[in-house]
Design an enzyme around this catalytic site. Structure first.
Site, PDB file in Angstrom:
ATOM      1  N   ALA A   1      -5.210  -1.888   5.901  1.00  0.00           N
ATOM      2  CA  ALA A   1      -6.632  -1.292   6.307  1.00  0.00           C
ATOM      3  C   ALA A   1      -7.575  -1.286   5.079  1.00  0.00           C
ATOM      4  CB  ALA A   1      -6.306   0.183   6.641  1.00  0.00           C
TER       5      ALA A   1
ATOM      6  N   ASP B   1      -2.026 -13.297   5.666  1.00  0.00           N
ATOM      7  CA  ASP B   1      -3.448 -12.989   6.010  1.00  0.00           C
ATOM      8  C   ASP B   1      -3.650 -12.559   7.229  1.00  0.00           C
ATOM      9  OD1 ASP B   1      -6.173 -12.868   6.108  1.00  0.00           O
ATOM     10  OD2 ASP B   1      -6.480 -14.981   5.454  1.00  0.00           O
TER      11      ASP B   1
ATOM     12  N   LYS C   1     -12.258   1.900  12.351  1.00  0.00           N
ATOM     13  CA  LYS C   1     -11.104   2.309  12.601  1.00  0.00           C
ATOM     14  C   LYS C   1     -10.890   2.557  14.079  1.00  0.00           C
ATOM     15  CE  LYS C   1      -7.865   2.924  10.353  1.00  0.00           C
ATOM     16  NZ  LYS C   1      -6.648   1.950   9.913  1.00  0.00           N
TER      17      LYS C   1
ATOM     18  N   THR D   1      -7.113   7.186  11.579  1.00  0.00           N
ATOM     19  CA  THR D   1      -7.737   8.030  10.625  1.00  0.00           C
ATOM     20  C   THR D   1      -8.486   9.149  11.378  1.00  0.00           C
ATOM     21  OG1 THR D   1      -9.347   8.005   8.997  1.00  0.00           O
ATOM     22  CG2 THR D   1      -9.687   6.806  10.508  1.00  0.00           C
ATOM     23  N   ASP D   2      -8.634  10.409  10.790  1.00  0.00           N
ATOM     24  CA  ASP D   2      -9.513  11.417  11.066  1.00  0.00           C
ATOM     25  C   ASP D   2     -10.796  11.331  11.070  1.00  0.00           C
ATOM     26  OD1 ASP D   2      -8.988  11.453   8.377  1.00  0.00           O
ATOM     27  OD2 ASP D   2      -9.522  13.561   8.053  1.00  0.00           O
TER      28      ASP D   2
ATOM     29  N   TYR E   1     -16.361   3.186   7.997  1.00  0.00           N
ATOM     30  CA  TYR E   1     -14.881   2.987   8.134  1.00  0.00           C
ATOM     31  C   TYR E   1     -14.427   3.711   9.368  1.00  0.00           C
ATOM     32  CZ  TYR E   1     -10.260   4.953   6.640  1.00  0.00           C
ATOM     33  OH  TYR E   1      -8.905   5.224   6.801  1.00  0.00           O
TER      34      TYR E   1
ATOM     35  N   GLY F   1       0.691  -1.264  -0.070  1.00  0.00           N
ATOM     36  CA  GLY F   1      -0.173   0.024  -0.109  1.00  0.00           C
ATOM     37  C   GLY F   1       0.777   1.396  -0.010  1.00  0.00           C
ATOM     38  N   GLN F   2       0.041   2.470  -0.015  1.00  0.00           N
ATOM     39  CA  GLN F   2       0.785   3.562   0.025  1.00  0.00           C
ATOM     40  C   GLN F   2       1.881   3.951   1.118  1.00  0.00           C
ATOM     41  OE1 GLN F   2      -1.136   7.434  -1.699  1.00  0.00           O
ATOM     42  NE2 GLN F   2      -2.825   6.367  -0.537  1.00  0.00           N
ATOM     43  N   LEU F   3       1.266   3.608   2.297  1.00  0.00           N
ATOM     44  CA  LEU F   3       2.449   3.891   3.502  1.00  0.00           C
ATOM     45  C   LEU F   3       3.464   2.558   3.459  1.00  0.00           C
ATOM     46  CD1 LEU F   3       3.190   5.255   6.266  1.00  0.00           C
ATOM     47  CD2 LEU F   3       1.290   4.019   7.264  1.00  0.00           C
TER      48      LEU F   3
END
Length: 285
Positions: free
Chosen positions: A61, A37, A130, A102-103, A126, A10-12
């Protein structure tokens, strides 16, 4: 130290991998769904034991905010149940865990930056899952650090910056929401802060991190086009009500970063400087 990275594609996760060469003192175990997994508790326990994992950075996530409204079970599994499995496994080895949140755990009704001590009030699946993950990780692992972030983008995968660059080249007119306010976060900057936390010692508790500054999605898009040299697209400001989505998003979700800056003695880059770096790389690519 043996450190497990989940969600490494993923991005991070990709940005964490990019920084690993400069940290050869650690043994990095990079995994995505093909290697581990995270919804399989036994598989986690086996890997953590066999590789003698001492720390976990959970970059995995379920992040499809609108799809989550109709895909609640999988979203909860990835965002709440799986992180709890990871936390429990590393706790047995006396290790630490960094959980990225997350915000969207906030409802966006404040008008000043959100503090770590503010009460979370998520408005969608979502954000709710989280928040459940934050609570579960903190409960299962005594050395758990929660880092809430916002508006994440990078040169990798699908994200707002890449989408707006593409649409700016394809369309003559583009409507973008102007009444949702927050702060973009370059995944690379978040990865560097995580590395700093690992180097200086993981401090348990909740922390906020995004880039500095405050902006709307509309203004962010205008900046993306300006920096990328896209001139043929007329960007129009629209209200949230004009663009209905399955998930309700916070109108104001700026995060206060005082705690993480003071704890680790860091300076946080301004959002536009980090955006310029990202677009520069995308343009070269």
């Amino acid at each position: 130290m043996n450190i497990l990275i989940t969600g490494c594609n993923g991005q991070l996760g990709r940005e964490m991998q990019r920084l690993q060469a400069a940290h050869p003192e650690h043994k990095w175990v990079n995994t995505d769904v093909a290697e581990l997994d995270i919804t399989n508790k036994a598989a986690i326990e086996r890997l953590v034991e066999e590789r003698e994992i001492e720390g976990i950075v959970n970059c995995a996530a379920y992040t499809a905010v609108d799809k989550a409204e109709s895909d609640k079970e999988l979203c909860r599994m990835l965002n709440a149940v799986a992180p709890a499995y990871l936390a429990e496994a590393v706790e047995k080895r006396g290790g630490w865990m960094i959980q990225v949140s997350t915000d969207y755990v906030f409802d966006g009704t404040k008008h000043t930056p959100y503090l770590e001590t503010d009460t979370p009030v998520p408005t969608g699946v979502y954000g709710s899952t989280k928040l459940e993950g934050e609570i579960a990780v903190s409960k299962e692992c005594r050395k758990a650090m929660i880092i809430r972030t916002a508006w994440l983008y990078s040169v990798h995968g699908n994200n707002f910056v890449k989408t707006m660059m593409r649409l700016g080249k394809e369309k003559e007119r583009l409507g973008v929401i102007f009444d949702q306010i927050g702060t973009p976060t370059a995944a690379r900057d978040l990865a560097e802060v995580i590395m700093t936390a690992i180097d200086k010692g993981v401090v348990p508790g909740v922390f906020h991190f995004s880039n500095e500054g405050v902006i709307s999605w509309y203004d962010f898009t205008k900046a993306i086009h300006r920096i990328a040299g896209i001139t043929g697209c007329h960007v129009l400001p629209i209200h949230t009500a004009e663009y209905p989505t399955p998930a309700k998003r916070p109108a104001y979700s700026v995060l206060d970063k005082t705690k993480i800056k003071q704890t680790y003695g860091i300076e946080v880059p301004y959002w536009e400087e980090s955006l310029k770096t990202c677009i520069g790389e995308l343009s070269e690519g």
